[in-house]
Enzyme design. Structure first.
Site, PDB file in Angstrom:
ATOM      1  N   GLN A  37      -5.808   8.178   5.927  1.00 34.24           N
ATOM      2  CA  GLN A  37      -5.912   7.079   6.869  1.00 34.24           C
ATOM      3  C   GLN A  37      -5.709   7.583   8.289  1.00 34.24           C
ATOM      4  O   GLN A  37      -5.211   8.690   8.506  1.00 34.24           O
ATOM      5  CB  GLN A  37      -4.871   6.009   6.541  1.00 34.24           C
ATOM      6  CG  GLN A  37      -3.435   6.532   6.540  1.00 34.24           C
ATOM      7  CD  GLN A  37      -2.485   5.680   5.742  1.00 34.24           C
ATOM      8  OE1 GLN A  37      -2.661   4.487   5.592  1.00 34.24           O
ATOM      9  NE2 GLN A  37      -1.432   6.306   5.218  1.00 34.24           N
ATOM     10  N   HIS A  95      11.292  -6.178   7.071  1.00 38.40           N
ATOM     11  CA  HIS A  95      11.933  -5.336   6.062  1.00 38.40           C
ATOM     12  C   HIS A  95      13.130  -6.025   5.404  1.00 38.40           C
ATOM     13  O   HIS A  95      13.374  -5.825   4.213  1.00 38.40           O
ATOM     14  CB  HIS A  95      12.328  -3.991   6.677  1.00 38.40           C
ATOM     15  CG  HIS A  95      11.139  -3.135   6.983  1.00 38.40           C
ATOM     16  ND1 HIS A  95      10.689  -2.922   8.259  1.00 38.40           N
ATOM     17  CD2 HIS A  95      10.289  -2.466   6.156  1.00 38.40           C
ATOM     18  CE1 HIS A  95       9.617  -2.152   8.212  1.00 38.40           C
ATOM     19  NE2 HIS A  95       9.345  -1.867   6.963  1.00 38.40           N
ATOM     20  N   GLU A 151       7.432   4.425   6.622  1.00 34.99           N
ATOM     21  CA  GLU A 151       8.281   4.552   7.806  1.00 34.99           C
ATOM     22  C   GLU A 151       9.758   4.611   7.472  1.00 34.99           C
ATOM     23  O   GLU A 151      10.593   4.919   8.317  1.00 34.99           O
ATOM     24  CB  GLU A 151       8.023   3.417   8.800  1.00 34.99           C
ATOM     25  CG  GLU A 151       8.413   2.028   8.340  1.00 34.99           C
ATOM     26  CD  GLU A 151       7.307   1.340   7.588  1.00 34.99           C
ATOM     27  OE1 GLU A 151       7.076   1.718   6.420  1.00 34.99           O
ATOM     28  OE2 GLU A 151       6.689   0.404   8.143  1.00 34.99           O
ATOM     29  N   PRO A 205      -5.969   3.834   0.654  1.00 31.50           N
ATOM     30  CA  PRO A 205      -5.208   4.405  -0.454  1.00 31.50           C
ATOM     31  C   PRO A 205      -4.570   3.397  -1.396  1.00 31.50           C
ATOM     32  O   PRO A 205      -3.995   3.779  -2.411  1.00 31.50           O
ATOM     33  CB  PRO A 205      -4.127   5.221   0.269  1.00 31.50           C
ATOM     34  CG  PRO A 205      -3.932   4.522   1.569  1.00 31.50           C
ATOM     35  CD  PRO A 205      -5.284   3.975   1.949  1.00 31.50           C
ATOM     36  N   ASP A 216       5.525  -2.038  -1.118  1.00 27.34           N
ATOM     37  CA  ASP A 216       5.427  -2.129   0.339  1.00 27.34           C
ATOM     38  C   ASP A 216       4.225  -1.306   0.796  1.00 27.34           C
ATOM     39  O   ASP A 216       4.361  -0.282   1.456  1.00 27.34           O
ATOM     40  CB  ASP A 216       6.725  -1.611   0.967  1.00 27.34           C
ATOM     41  CG  ASP A 216       6.748  -1.765   2.480  1.00 27.34           C
ATOM     42  OD1 ASP A 216       5.930  -2.528   3.026  1.00 27.34           O
ATOM     43  OD2 ASP A 216       7.591  -1.112   3.125  1.00 27.34           O
TER      44      ASP A 216
END
Length: 305
Positions: free
Chosen positions: A36, A67, A91, A170, A161
């Site tokens: 990506q 989150h 992340e 993906p 997530d």
């Protein structure tokens, strides 16, 4: 005028008829991985932002909303979360929230894109806050679906997530009935799965409702909820799935007491009152969920344009 210079603005396309413009103070990184495109930009309104395939995934100023909303309902409703599986979350902020729980002994995080994770570790330390270095974490760069298919491990909580299902991206085959069946098999007794489920903005509900309908075709108990994330351009959806689950089994006071007992540190978004509000969906959204017929399969995956 200087502000009209397009190089000073990042265009985040919420849908073909709705875009958000973010004033860019600095471009920290721009490039492509094997999977990506990746940008890390610093915006005037939201601070540093992770951008994958031209879509903001996390923004420094409000990522705590996303989150905390993703992680804590499943973690706090489970009686004793010790083993947790994460698909995606490059992340490291989902990992950060999981590791707040004193009961957690093991976290397996699978993100196929090692290059993207390494960039986040380098340029977004305010998001992961050192979570990758925690000794309870097993970080693997594999296909999450293949891992679950080959594994015999059981998990108390499974957190999905992932980036949205863009064609050629993906994550497309990690939104299907077949994948969610694997998730169900890998959950232990009283296990809970949670899936980030896309936009809940009116007129943009097709991903949210399709994910919910697909999970309903696999799990006997499915609960949808939402939280408003400003950098995403509107409310964002999440879905819990389990053998048996009740979002309102704990009163706000009981949930706050459980959080206080289980967590290290304080939360900024989520508590007992917030929990009640997230699961009280408006009537139009409940109707859309009930009327949706779309079930995502390997043969008929869901793609965003």
């Amino acid at each position: 005028m200087e502000d009209s210079d397009p190089s000073l603005w990042f265009t985040d396309t919420i849908n073909p008829n709705f875009v958000q413009l973010h004033r860019v103070r600095d471009s920290v990184y721009s490039g492509k991985t094997s999977f990506q495109s990746v940008q890390i930009i610093c915006t005037s309104s939201f601070g540093r932002c992770l951008v994958l395939d031209d879509k903001i995934q996390s923004a420094e100023a409000d990522e705590f909303i996303y989150h905390e909303a993703l992680t804590h309902p499943a973690m706090v409703l489970h009686p004793q979360p010790e083993a947790v599986f994460v698909a995606g979350g490059g992340e490291g902020a989902t990992l950060r929230e999981i590791l707040r729980y004193r009961s957690v002994q093991r976290v397996v995080m699978i993100d196929i894109d090692q290059e993207a994770v390494d960039l986040c570790r380098r340029f977004l330390p305010m998001l992961h806050q050192g979570a990758f270095e925690d000794g309870r974490v097993e970080l693997l760069h594999l296909d999450a679906r293949d891992y679950l298919a080959r594994s015999n491990d059981k998990f108390d909580v499974i957190i999905i997530d992932l980036t949205e299902p863009v064609q050629g991206g993906p994550a497309c085959l990690l939104y299907t009935r077949e994948f969610y069946s694997l998730v169900r098999e890998r959950l232990g007794p009283k296990g809970i799965a949670v899936v980030q489920s896309g936009s809940c903005t009116l007129g943009e509900l097709h991903v949210f409702t399709a994910i919910a309908r697909t999970l309903r075709s696999v799990f006997p108990a499915v609960l949808e909820y939402q939280a408003y994330v400003p950098s995403f351009g509107g409310p964002w959806g999440f879905t819990l799935a389990s053998e048996e689950i009740d979002a309102f089994s704990l009163s706000p006071e009981e949930l706050d007491a459980r959080l206080s007992e289980r967590l290290a540190g304080n939360l900024r978004f989520y508590d007992g009152v917030t929990h009640q509000g997230m699961f009280c969906l408006p009537r139009y959204l409940r109707q859309e969920l009930d009327e949706s017929k779309t079930v995502i399969t390997d043969e008929q995956p869901l793609f965003l344009s």
